[in-house]
Enzyme design. Structure first.
Site, PDB file in Angstrom:
ATOM      1  N   GLU A  56       0.895  -1.247  -0.043  1.00 32.21           N
ATOM      2  CA  GLU A  56      -0.047   0.043  -0.025  1.00 32.21           C
ATOM      3  C   GLU A  56       0.988   1.271   0.122  1.00 32.21           C
ATOM      4  O   GLU A  56       1.822   1.509   0.941  1.00 32.21           O
ATOM      5  CB  GLU A  56      -1.014  -0.160   1.100  1.00 32.21           C
ATOM      6  CG  GLU A  56      -1.734  -1.307   1.084  1.00 32.21           C
ATOM      7  CD  GLU A  56      -2.177  -1.867   2.437  1.00 32.21           C
ATOM      8  OE1 GLU A  56      -1.971  -1.088   3.471  1.00 32.21           O
ATOM      9  OE2 GLU A  56      -3.229  -2.756   2.396  1.00 32.21           O
ATOM     10  N   GLU A  70      -4.766  -6.350   2.314  1.00 31.72           N
ATOM     11  CA  GLU A  70      -3.921  -7.155   2.894  1.00 31.72           C
ATOM     12  C   GLU A  70      -3.669  -8.649   2.492  1.00 31.72           C
ATOM     13  O   GLU A  70      -2.913  -9.124   2.049  1.00 31.72           O
ATOM     14  CB  GLU A  70      -3.468  -6.688   4.290  1.00 31.72           C
ATOM     15  CG  GLU A  70      -3.048  -5.294   4.797  1.00 31.72           C
ATOM     16  CD  GLU A  70      -3.973  -4.372   4.884  1.00 31.72           C
ATOM     17  OE1 GLU A  70      -5.385  -4.858   4.825  1.00 31.72           O
ATOM     18  OE2 GLU A  70      -3.656  -3.291   5.090  1.00 31.72           O
ATOM     19  N   GLN A 106       2.479  -2.229   6.144  1.00 28.63           N
ATOM     20  CA  GLN A 106       2.727  -0.847   6.713  1.00 28.63           C
ATOM     21  C   GLN A 106       3.090  -1.176   8.177  1.00 28.63           C
ATOM     22  O   GLN A 106       3.937  -0.809   8.881  1.00 28.63           O
ATOM     23  CB  GLN A 106       1.671  -0.003   6.568  1.00 28.63           C
ATOM     24  CG  GLN A 106       1.456   0.337   5.049  1.00 28.63           C
ATOM     25  CD  GLN A 106       0.513   1.510   4.722  1.00 28.63           C
ATOM     26  OE1 GLN A 106      -0.164   1.873   5.714  1.00 28.63           O
ATOM     27  NE2 GLN A 106       0.695   2.236   3.795  1.00 28.63           N
ATOM     28  N   PHE A 107       2.114  -2.015   8.789  1.00 27.83           N
ATOM     29  CA  PHE A 107       2.287  -2.105  10.415  1.00 27.83           C
ATOM     30  C   PHE A 107       2.039  -3.851  10.483  1.00 27.83           C
ATOM     31  O   PHE A 107       1.256  -4.286   9.802  1.00 27.83           O
ATOM     32  CB  PHE A 107       1.149  -1.405  11.380  1.00 27.83           C
ATOM     33  CG  PHE A 107       1.494   0.237  11.207  1.00 27.83           C
ATOM     34  CD1 PHE A 107       2.020   0.658  12.193  1.00 27.83           C
ATOM     35  CD2 PHE A 107       0.775   0.754  10.130  1.00 27.83           C
ATOM     36  CE1 PHE A 107       2.632   1.992  12.328  1.00 27.83           C
ATOM     37  CE2 PHE A 107       1.195   2.221  10.193  1.00 27.83           C
ATOM     38  CZ  PHE A 107       1.900   2.910  11.068  1.00 27.83           C
ATOM     39  N   ASP A 157       0.778  -5.192  12.697  1.00 28.27           N
ATOM     40  CA  ASP A 157      -0.609  -5.489  13.381  1.00 28.27           C
ATOM     41  C   ASP A 157      -1.640  -5.682  12.394  1.00 28.27           C
ATOM     42  O   ASP A 157      -2.530  -6.630  12.644  1.00 28.27           O
ATOM     43  CB  ASP A 157      -0.971  -4.026  14.025  1.00 28.27           C
ATOM     44  CG  ASP A 157      -0.115  -3.394  14.831  1.00 28.27           C
ATOM     45  OD1 ASP A 157      -0.156  -3.512  16.236  1.00 28.27           O
ATOM     46  OD2 ASP A 157       1.243  -3.127  14.524  1.00 28.27           O
ATOM     47  N   PHE A 158      -1.229  -5.542  11.247  1.00 30.45           N
ATOM     48  CA  PHE A 158      -2.254  -5.933  10.203  1.00 30.45           C
ATOM     49  C   PHE A 158      -2.067  -7.312   9.665  1.00 30.45           C
ATOM     50  O   PHE A 158      -2.869  -7.845   8.973  1.00 30.45           O
ATOM     51  CB  PHE A 158      -2.173  -5.228   8.884  1.00 30.45           C
ATOM     52  CG  PHE A 158      -2.233  -3.454   9.159  1.00 30.45           C
ATOM     53  CD1 PHE A 158      -2.666  -2.944  10.230  1.00 30.45           C
ATOM     54  CD2 PHE A 158      -1.761  -2.575   8.160  1.00 30.45           C
ATOM     55  CE1 PHE A 158      -2.700  -1.746  10.515  1.00 30.45           C
ATOM     56  CE2 PHE A 158      -1.731  -1.221   8.256  1.00 30.45           C
ATOM     57  CZ  PHE A 158      -2.453  -0.810   9.684  1.00 30.45           C
ATOM     58  N   HIS A 172      -1.420  -0.386  16.384  1.00 29.82           N
ATOM     59  CA  HIS A 172      -0.444   0.035  15.656  1.00 29.82           C
ATOM     60  C   HIS A 172       1.054  -0.106  16.348  1.00 29.82           C
ATOM     61  O   HIS A 172       1.895   0.614  15.972  1.00 29.82           O
ATOM     62  CB  HIS A 172      -0.583   1.285  14.814  1.00 29.82           C
ATOM     63  CG  HIS A 172      -1.645   1.329  13.793  1.00 29.82           C
ATOM     64  ND1 HIS A 172      -2.913   1.516  14.252  1.00 29.82           N
ATOM     65  CD2 HIS A 172      -1.347   1.733  12.598  1.00 29.82           C
ATOM     66  CE1 HIS A 172      -3.500   1.693  13.029  1.00 29.82           C
ATOM     67  NE2 HIS A 172      -2.862   1.772  12.071  1.00 29.82           N
TER      68      HIS A 172
END
Lengths: 337, 331
Positions: free
Chosen positions: A29, A70, A92-93, A95-96, A139
């Site tokens: 992303e 994702e 990106q994180f 956490d995803f 995050h």
């Protein structure tokens, strides 16, 4: 020798590899940003700007902005890896992980085994872990134990720019899926990084400090804190060895066990929660395999069993501190049966 | 051999028609025998049969090359056979034998053969969609003109990752075909209940790609629709979706008592929805092939399946040390 930050090393290493190997692509992303907009192209270069400029050189065919999906693009990276590309997928994180975990633990991790060793999945999933940016509970997590637990995945957690380069080169050229996890607070950290190519093998710990009284095993952002504690205690005559395994899977058990055999005391420092964690795993390994050498209980320093809080006051308490580490080291050093 | 055009389909000559028949018959015979072996206890785990859907896998894969990809489902034996996987290797795999396509480590739900572009059956419903988007991306990036076909059931069509994958394929304009096989059941729940819009191809079309419904028991209809979609993908025209309406002669898995089906339903479907019967009637009626040629294939297929079963039964199980290999490339 030039000094470089982790951010610069990520950019330069991916650039070098993409020049060297046309099958390397980068997807995620906003890895460029600006697609479908009327302003600047390459507006983001990744959520934290790691990839700025790459789209100019390699084009949108190889620097691929994906929708915010994702599961689809991490799964697509796995499918592309299975069929002749070497994708680097930016998440990106970390956490995803929750929205794409199936692609990671049910798909990419198992292809080689399920298919009887007849496939390669050369994929790097690059992501950020850790608290400290005041980003709140979704995050700020350190979820590397969740993937370390899965056979078929390799998990890399570099803590300085030098290691980042050598480990990332190894990761990109590896034929198995590699999760490459950087800490959010660290990517401006700089150190000397040679221009020439060098590969650091997985499963080989480094020793940021050598010592004889107590062993600290630390990961990622915790390594610097452990080193600071070691240097402070050195002045009091307490000799602390700091081990950075650099990869949680494979894990350099031998380095840890050898050190504990010598010191008899160990503190394991990791920002993840302790329950079912890498810290607990190492504690168990030490208890089983170096029991005779232990002169004190195995100690761990981790985040508490709570979500990451938002309020800076609480978040600072949540993240293991140098004081927490120092307290644990003093406790094992002072321990008498 | 001279290629003779037949009324059965403008693109299919006798040789191709016989190939189609052989593939469908092989799948039917394979699945029938797998069901019998499972009930005898020679096949461990659970297994899901493709019987009734043979025309779809066959028609799809006859439009593909070895260098094209398919991603399959838990009901994947038919797709594997149609894509050219070795029947003996498959049967040994399903029995957990060392001689299996995946050395016995995959089983019924993970049969794969990368050399045939078969990216695996998949134990996760809807699992092949993102993988095939990736395979399409790979083909496009490497400039191979390859195409990837993701087989998805009506049950799988409701998975979120399938929606994400369709959007991603449209956004990146990838050579992917989302091949929905609507057999009316997701496990023990009816399609008419579980697909809210009642229209899988319509939903796919809303993502911005050509999408159509075809009669899944009509080999020629599927073949024609897939040909258009695959050629479009090869020529850089992006993804498509096809929903083939079909049925399931068996349960969700072998041993499923199918209490959710009406009395007599399966018998009626076997009479009215058999794609192989329909194919045979048509090619005999228009004299594209001879009955003798079909009978010859029947004999050969039955012999092949018998031999495959015998060899698989006699084959060794994996050595204990195989437990630890193939986790990583180097250890």
């Amino acid at each position: 020798m030039p000094k470089k930050t982790i951010r610069e090393v990520i950019h330069d290493t991916i650039q070098d590899e993409m020049r060297r190997d046309p099958t390397v692509i980068l997807m995620g992303e906003d890895v460029a940003g600006g697609a479908g907009c009327s302003g600047e192209d390459d507006a983001f270069g990744g959520a934290f700007g790691f990839y700025k400029g790459l789209v100019g050189e390699f084009g949108r065919e190889r620097i691929i902005d994906t929708p915010i999906s994702e599961a689809a693009y991490i799964g697509a990276a796995a499918g592309a890896a299975l069929t002749g590309l070497r994708p680097i997928a930016d998440l990106q994180f970390f956490d995803f992980l929750g929205v794409c975990f199936d692609q990671i633990y049910n798909q990419m991790a198992k292809f080689r085994y399920m298919f009887g060793g007849k496939s390669d999945t050369p994929l790097v999933l690059l992501s950020l872990v850790g608290a400290g940016l005041r980003c709140g509970a979704q995050h700020s997590q350190s979820l590397h134990p969740q993937v370390t637990a899965v056979p078929g995945l390799k998990v890399v957690m570099p803590e300085n720019a030098y290691d980042t380069k050598g480990l990332l080169l190894t990761a990109i050229r590896d034929d198995d899926p590699v999760l490459f996890l950087l800490h959010k607070l660290q990517f401006e950290n700089a150190c000397e990084v040679p221009d020439e190519e060098y590969l650091i093998p997985f499963g080989q710990a480094s020793f940021p400090r050598e010592g004889t009284d107590v062993t600290i095993v630390a990961f990622s952002a915790m390594v610097q804190k452990a080193v600071a504690v070691a240097d402070r205690l050195q002045q009091e005559g307490i000799s602390v060895e700091v081990i950075d395994p650099r990869t949680t899977s494979p894990l350099d058990e031998e380095a840890i066990l050898e050190s504990v055999e010598m010191t008899g005391r160990v503190v394991i420092v990791d920002e993840a929660w302790e329950r079912c964690s890498v810290a607990a795993d190492i504690a168990s390994i030490v208890a089983r395999k170096a029991f005779g050498a232990l002169q004190a209980p195995v100690m761990t320093v981790t985040a508490p069993h709570t979500p990451a809080p938002f309020s800076p006051v609480l978040e600072d308490l949540y993240i293991p501190s140098e004081d927490d580490i120092e307290r644990a080291v003093r406790e094992v050093v002072a321990y008498r049966r | 051999m001279t290629r003779r055009k037949t009324p059965s389909g403008p693109q299919l000559d006798t040789e191709q028609l016989l190939h189609a028949y052989r593939t469908m018959r092989t799948i039917r015979a394979f699945e029938t025998r797998v069901g019998q072996e499972f009930e005898k206890g020679t096949i461990p785990g659970f297994t899901h049969l493709y019987s009734a859907q043979e025309a779809i896998a066959t028609a799809v894969c006859m439009n593909l090359l070895d260098s094209d990809y398919i991603g399959s489902t838990h009901r994947g034996h038919g797709h594997s056979i149609a894509k050219g996987c070795d029947v003996k290797g498959m049967l040994a795999e399903i029995m957990g034998k060392a001689t299996g396509l995946c050395k016995g480590k995959g089983g019924s739900m993970h049969v794969a053969d990368l050399s045939k572009g078969m990216l695996g059956a998949n134990g996760i419903v809807g699992g092949s969609a993102p993988l095939c988007v990736g395979a399409g991306l790979s083909a496009k990036t490497r400039g191979t003109r390859g195409v990837a076909v993701s087989f998805i059931g009506d049950g799988g069509s409701n998975e979120g990752v399938v929606f994400e994958s369709m959007n991603l394929a449209v956004v990146l304009k990838l050579p992917v075909l989302f091949m929905y096989e609507n057999n009316g059941y997701g496990e023990a729940t009816g399609f008419s209940y579980a697909v809210g819009s009642g229209d899988i191809s319509g939903r796919a079309g809303a993502f911005g790609m050509p999408a159509e419904k075809v009669d899944g028991k009509d080999f020629f209809a599927v073949y024609k629709a897939v040909k258009v979609a695959v050629e479009r993908a090869r020529d850089g025209g992006g993804p498509s979706a096809i929903e083939a309406m079909t049925t399931r002669f068996g349960g969700h898995f072998v041993g499923d008592p199918q209490l959710y089906r009406a009395k007599g339903e399966v018998e009626q479907l076997r009479r009215e929805m058999d794609c192989i019967t329909e194919f045979v009637d048509r090619v005999l009626k228009d004299k594209s092939v001879t009955r003798k040629a079909l009978q010859q294939i029947d004999t050969e297929v039955d012999a092949l399946i018998e031999e495959a079963v015998e060899e698989a039964l006699a084959a060794p199980y994996p050595a204990p040390e195989e437990l630890f290999t193939d986790v990583y490339k180097t250890y």
